[in-house]
Design an enzyme around this catalytic site. Structure first.
Site: not given
Ligand code: ADP
Ligand code: ZN
Length: 215
Positions: A162, A127, A173, A13, A88
């Site tokens: 990370r 990554r 996740r 994404k 999400r």
């Molecule tokens: P990825 O899609 O690779 O898991 P992101 O960078 O989108 O990682 O998000 C990292 C973390 O930030 C998630 O695991 C969550 O803890 C938090 N997060 C990000 N966006 C949201 C969201 N829309 N709602 C709840 N938690 C979020």
């Protein structure tokens, strides 16, 4: 363009969103990036979010909606935006629909990036991310490595793995995605807003999304 990018962690994404912004000046809005900056800066938001994030759990919906309500009203969103990592959960999607109606904003569509699970797992464990908060370039130690000493080819800062990219957090996740986020595919499908893209290369996916935008 006004898009939502949907997809599992590691679906690409972030990369797709960045490439799309180069196309028409739309801004990428990544809730993950916003939260990681807040954690780094030690703000009140960051302190509330950090433990959830390190475990690979979702941050509470109320915190996310507070961030997004403010973010979508910033002037740079006028040209368009690409939502990366938001919504999400079903409650976030419902609240977003209300917020967009209030702001009189219409989305083009929801792009669902579909990537096979083995590809996802391989990507997540290989990554690396640039540690410079204003860069955050994403690398892959196999297919798109940083410089030999591990620094970023764009800004020379060190690239890092990370905290939420340990095997345990990654598993969590992916489970969280299946449980809480995958239902959004049905949610947006039912209201005719979903387009699914089989996404193995980010460049091809970007080209396909551009085509769908023109159609
Ligand atoms: P990825 O899609 O690779 O898991 P992101 O960078 O989108 O990682 O998000 C990292 C973390 O930030 C998630 O695991 C969550 O803890 C938090 N997060 C990000 N966006 C949201 C969201 N829309 N709602 C709840 N938690 C979020
Ligand atoms: Zn960098």
């Amino acid at each position: 363009m006004r898009l939502i990018l949907l997809g599992a962690p590691g679906a690409g994404k972030g990369t797709v969103a960045k490439l799309l912004t180069e196309f028409d000046g739309s801004v990428q809005i990544s809730t993950g990036d916003i939260l990681r900056s807040a954690v780094k800066e030690g703000t009140a938001l960051g302190k509330k979010a950090k433990d959830y994030m390190d475990r690979g759990d979702l941050v509470p919906d109320s915190l996310i909606m507070e961030i997004m309500e403010a973010r979508l009203q910033e002037p740079d969103c006028q040209k368009g935006f690409i939502l990366d990592g938001f919504p999400r959960t079903i409650p976030q999607a419902e609240d977003l629909a209300k917020l967009l109606a209030k702001l009189n904003i219409k989305l083009d569509f929801v792009a669902n990036l579909d990537v096979p699970r083995d590809v996802i797992l391989d990507r997540l464990t290989t990554r690396r991310t640039c540690s410079n908060p204003t860069c955050q370039a994403i690398y892959n130690i196999k297919s798109n490595p940083p410089k030999e000493d591990g620094t970023c080819t764009l800004c020379d800062h060190q690239t890092i793995q990370r905290d939420d990219e340990t095997e345990e957090a990654i598993t969590n996740r992916l489970e969280t995605y299946n449980l809480k986020t995958a239902p959004l595919i049905g949610f947006y499908g039912k209201i005719g807003m979903l387009k699914t893209f089989l996404s193995l290369s980010s460049k091809d996916t970007v080209a396909d999304i551009k085509k769908a935008l023109k159609a």
